[in-house]
Write a protein that holds these residues in place. Structure first.
Motif, mmCIF file in Angstrom:
data_model
loop_
_atom_site.group_PDB
_atom_site.id
_atom_site.type_symbol
_atom_site.label_atom_id
_atom_site.label_comp_id
_atom_site.label_asym_id
_atom_site.label_seq_id
_atom_site.Cartn_x
_atom_site.Cartn_y
_atom_site.Cartn_z
ATOM 1 N N PRO A 94 0.952 -1.126 -0.048
ATOM 2 C CA PRO A 94 0.088 0.091 -0.379
ATOM 3 C C PRO A 94 0.457 1.054 -0.097
ATOM 4 C CG PRO A 94 0.127 -0.709 2.394
ATOM 5 C CD PRO A 94 0.627 -2.165 1.025
ATOM 6 N N THR A 95 0.200 2.146 -0.571
ATOM 7 C CA THR A 95 0.893 3.450 -0.501
ATOM 8 C C THR A 95 0.281 4.450 0.050
ATOM 9 O OG1 THR A 95 -0.305 4.902 -2.088
ATOM 10 C CG2 THR A 95 1.725 4.014 -2.708
ATOM 11 N N LEU A 96 1.171 5.687 1.292
ATOM 12 C CA LEU A 96 0.376 6.889 1.726
ATOM 13 C C LEU A 96 -0.657 6.919 0.876
ATOM 14 C CD1 LEU A 96 0.920 8.895 4.053
ATOM 15 C CD2 LEU A 96 2.182 9.821 2.489
ATOM 16 N N ASN A 97 -0.435 7.301 0.039
ATOM 17 C CA ASN A 97 -2.293 8.098 -1.405
ATOM 18 C C ASN A 97 -3.110 7.078 -0.830
ATOM 19 O OD1 ASN A 97 -1.666 10.181 -2.031
ATOM 20 N ND2 ASN A 97 0.020 9.908 -3.726
ATOM 21 N N ASP A 98 -3.101 5.484 -0.716
ATOM 22 C CA ASP A 98 -4.123 4.599 -0.495
ATOM 23 C C ASP A 98 -4.488 5.490 1.003
ATOM 24 O OD1 ASP A 98 -4.041 3.315 -2.510
ATOM 25 O OD2 ASP A 98 -2.178 1.877 -1.712
ATOM 26 N N SER A 99 -3.799 5.482 2.695
ATOM 27 C CA SER A 99 -4.422 5.743 3.015
ATOM 28 C C SER A 99 -4.666 6.858 3.647
ATOM 29 C CB SER A 99 -3.087 5.232 4.409
ATOM 30 O OG SER A 99 -2.533 4.474 4.336
ATOM 31 N N ILE A 100 -4.618 7.865 2.491
ATOM 32 C CA ILE A 100 -5.246 9.160 2.634
ATOM 33 C C ILE A 100 -6.491 9.325 1.602
ATOM 34 C CG2 ILE A 100 -4.945 11.963 1.863
ATOM 35 C CD1 ILE A 100 -1.464 11.343 2.223
ATOM 36 N N SER A 101 -6.688 8.601 1.100
ATOM 37 C CA SER A 101 -7.532 8.613 0.133
ATOM 38 C C SER A 101 -8.527 7.912 0.829
ATOM 39 C CB SER A 101 -7.495 7.300 -1.413
ATOM 40 O OG SER A 101 -8.829 7.713 -2.107
ATOM 41 N N GLU A 193 -10.935 4.540 11.931
ATOM 42 C CA GLU A 193 -9.429 3.191 11.645
ATOM 43 C C GLU A 193 -9.322 2.806 10.115
ATOM 44 O OE1 GLU A 193 -6.450 2.513 12.670
ATOM 45 O OE2 GLU A 193 -7.351 2.008 14.384
ATOM 46 N N SER A 194 -7.393 3.302 9.504
ATOM 47 C CA SER A 194 -7.538 2.689 7.968
ATOM 48 C C SER A 194 -6.728 1.937 8.141
ATOM 49 C CB SER A 194 -5.859 4.486 8.117
ATOM 50 O OG SER A 194 -5.357 4.146 7.462
ATOM 51 N N LEU A 195 -7.516 0.643 7.057
ATOM 52 C CA LEU A 195 -6.691 -0.389 6.999
ATOM 53 C C LEU A 195 -5.688 -0.623 6.241
ATOM 54 C CD1 LEU A 195 -10.235 -2.332 7.495
ATOM 55 C CD2 LEU A 195 -8.600 -1.626 9.593
ATOM 56 N N SER A 196 -5.965 0.267 5.538
ATOM 57 C CA SER A 196 -4.923 -0.054 3.994
ATOM 58 C C SER A 196 -3.568 0.002 4.247
ATOM 59 C CB SER A 196 -5.206 1.378 2.812
ATOM 60 O OG SER A 196 -6.476 1.507 2.412
ATOM 61 N N PRO A 197 -3.187 0.457 5.508
ATOM 62 C CA PRO A 197 -1.412 0.105 5.616
ATOM 63 C C PRO A 197 -1.387 -0.956 6.162
ATOM 64 C CG PRO A 197 -1.976 2.304 6.870
ATOM 65 C CD PRO A 197 -4.044 1.888 6.043
ATOM 66 N N ASN A 198 -2.586 -1.842 7.009
ATOM 67 C CA ASN A 198 -2.305 -2.400 8.105
ATOM 68 C C ASN A 198 -3.134 -3.835 7.933
ATOM 69 O OD1 ASN A 198 -1.698 -0.852 10.126
ATOM 70 N ND2 ASN A 198 -3.234 0.348 9.304
ATOM 71 N N TRP A 199 -3.605 -4.490 6.836
ATOM 72 C CA TRP A 199 -3.960 -5.428 6.121
ATOM 73 C C TRP A 199 -2.833 -6.586 6.042
ATOM 74 C CZ3 TRP A 199 -8.802 -6.261 4.952
ATOM 75 C CH2 TRP A 199 -8.720 -8.326 4.808
ATOM 76 N N TYR A 200 -2.575 -7.398 7.220
ATOM 77 C CA TYR A 200 -1.828 -8.399 7.598
ATOM 78 C C TYR A 200 -1.555 -9.439 6.521
ATOM 79 C CZ TYR A 200 0.966 -11.479 9.716
ATOM 80 O OH TYR A 200 2.659 -12.855 9.748
ATOM 81 N N VAL A 201 -0.462 -9.283 5.800
ATOM 82 C CA VAL A 201 -0.017 -10.373 4.620
ATOM 83 C C VAL A 201 1.195 -11.491 5.064
ATOM 84 C CG1 VAL A 201 -0.353 -8.784 2.754
ATOM 85 C CG2 VAL A 201 2.136 -8.795 3.262
ATOM 86 N N GLY A 202 1.220 -11.931 6.077
ATOM 87 C CA GLY A 202 2.035 -13.001 6.630
ATOM 88 C C GLY A 202 1.453 -13.709 7.299
ATOM 89 N N TYR A 203 1.763 -14.480 7.625
ATOM 90 C CA TYR A 203 1.933 -16.253 8.567
ATOM 91 C C TYR A 203 1.277 -16.318 9.872
ATOM 92 C CZ TYR A 203 6.481 -17.207 8.889
ATOM 93 O OH TYR A 203 7.935 -16.718 9.520
ATOM 94 N N ASP A 204 1.947 -15.750 10.707
ATOM 95 C CA ASP A 204 0.956 -15.249 12.017
ATOM 96 C C ASP A 204 0.234 -15.845 12.130
ATOM 97 O OD1 ASP A 204 1.169 -15.320 14.947
ATOM 98 O OD2 ASP A 204 3.280 -14.515 14.689
#
Length: 466
Positions: A94-101, A193-204
């Motif tokens: 994700p980019t900063l613009n995704d969060s702002i948008s 809440e801003s989910l764009s930069p916080n969507w987890y893509v790992g395996y924990d």
């Protein structure tokens, strides 16, 4: 002679009116609120949920089975909303613009609607409180709102971050304290809440779980302590209690934003979370109960407890049930945070609530998911859409948040708003309320993706590559 006799009397009357007027100005009332409803193309269907999981290269067969079980038991349906970056397949970058948008979509919709419907100009706002926990840009999000709506230069601004799912009541408490010191104010609370930069893509597994619960949402709340606004108020704050267990290491570490071993950022949910939530909830109720329950109920509970302890009446050994407070003696409706099915079940059991009491929270979780600090207001919207809130009734809000925090507030319904149907009251439930509660809350994920339980790792990996 008569003047000397009447003068103290008039002085007493004058001061009495002065005190009464001052108390009216100290009230904290909600004039209106507007929940955010994203566009239809942001609905996270079962098929898309499966696609997102399958394109996560870090997930193996066991992680997939864990997610399958978590999603099926989560209580979330197919109508919830996800950030746009998910639909574009860019959740890993994700980019900063995704969060702002994402924030702009919410700001431009919810804030504009609540101000227009209340006939309040942006220049009339005296206090602005913004809470978005996991995104803090520069200039601040509050500055972005001020620039967007051209608010006054002397506006009092507060930008809160890191407060978690209980942030909206923290913001209300902040406004309430300001209202106690200044009269005739308008305050705007903006919670999301801003989910764009916080969507987890790992395996924990402890971090994957948040993807099954958190969804896009937000709410703008207009409050006032103006005497002239009292007849227009919807809800009046009776009391608000905050509990913070941050000094306890176990409570502090049960909810955490962090990186996993591979450097993927996510929100960690510990196995000790239920225990931390229970302790915070109990401590909060110890303070809140005397403020929200009638004396007769407190006396009944005290006498019953003493009888069980000293005389053995109704003890578990004699087959009796536990002594619990009857919250319905002081509360008519329960507005619970939609932290997950287990959270709702746990509060319901602790307070001995019926399924009717839990219905608004369950339906909100199913329709909108966990929208963090704004969840409470979607639950309140459900109650209004079902026309359950009557003048003079009391509403108890209960929230939990990282830190670990438990906050509660009691509101009195001052004015009934016409919810449900096709009414133009801004209620996000209007279009679908007639379909709730549905006949079943079953999630179709198991039906479509349950095949994984019978697959071997090699076959599963081959299907993922396809």
């Amino acid at each position: 002679m008569i003047m000397y006799i009447l003068l103290p009397f008039f002085y007493l009357i004058f001061n009495l009116f002065k005190i009464l007027y001052s108390r009216r100005n100290k009230q904290c009332c909600i004039l209106d609120y507007q929940c955010f409803k994203p566009s239809e193309d942001q609905k996270l269907s079962t098929d898309l949920s499966g696609d997102i999981i399958m394109r996560n290269k870090h997930l193996g067969l066991e992680e997939y089975k864990f997610l399958l079980k978590a999603i099926v038991s989560s209580g979330i349906g197919e109508q919830t909303y996800a950030p746009k970056v998910i639909f574009e397949g860019r959740e890993s970058c994700p980019t900063l613009n995704d969060s702002i948008s994402e924030m702009d979509d919410f700001f431009n919709t919810a804030i504009g609607k609540v101000l227009a419907r209340s006939n309040v100009s942006p220049s009339d706002i005296d206090v602005l409180v913004v809470n978005v926990s996991m995104f803090s840009g520069t200039p601040s999000l509050s500055a972005r709102i001020i620039n967007r709506y051209k608010m006054r230069e002397d506006i009092k601004v507060y930008n809160l971050t890191g407060m978690g799912c209980s942030a909206s009541l923290i913001s209300i408490d902040l406004v309430q304290n300001i209202f106690k010191t200044q009269n005739d104010l308008y305050a705007l609370v903006v919670t999301s809440e801003s989910l764009s930069p916080n969507w987890y893509v790992g395996y924990d597994r402890s971090m994957i779980l948040s993807n099954c619960l958190f969804r896009v949402g937000g709410c703008a709340i207009l409050l006032s302590n103006k005497v002239v606004s009292s007849p227009l108020a919807m809800l009046k704050l009776k009391c608000l209690v905050r509990t913070h267990h941050g000094a306890r290491d176990e409570a502090y570490g049960c909810c955490f934003q962090k990186e996993d071993n591979e450097g993927s950022v996510g929100f960690y949910l510990s196995k000790t979370l239920p225990k931390a939530a229970t302790h915070a909830f109990v401590d909060n109720l110890k303070v809140a109960c005397p403020k929200i329950l009638p004396i007769r109920e407190l006396l009944r509970f005290s006498i019953s407890t003493l009888a069980r302890k000293w005389l053995g009446w109704g003890s578990s050994k004699s087959g009796g049930s536990r002594t619990i407070l009857n919250f319905k003696t002081g509360v008519d409706h329960f507005c619970l945070h939609t932290g997950g099915k287990a959270v709702i079940d746990g509060i319901g059991h602790s307070l001995n609530l019926s399924e009717d009491d839990l219905e608004p929270a369950r339906m909100t979780l199913h329709r909108f998911g966990n929208t963090s600090a704004s969840s409470l207001w979607y639950v309140l919207g459900y109650m209004e859409a079902k026309k359950r809130l009557k003048k003079g009734e009391k509403v108890l809000m209960i929230t939990f948040g990282a830190g670990f925090k438990c906050n509660s507030s009691l509101w009195e319904v001052v004015r009934e708003r016409n919810g449900g149907g096709d009414g133009d009251d801004g209620n996000v439930w209007n279009e679908c309320i007639n379909g709730y509660p549905p006949e079943t809350l079953a999630n179709p994920f198991m039906e479509k993706y349950g095949w994984v339980n019978s697959e071997d790792p090699a076959t599963f990996s081959a299907k993922k590559r396809k």
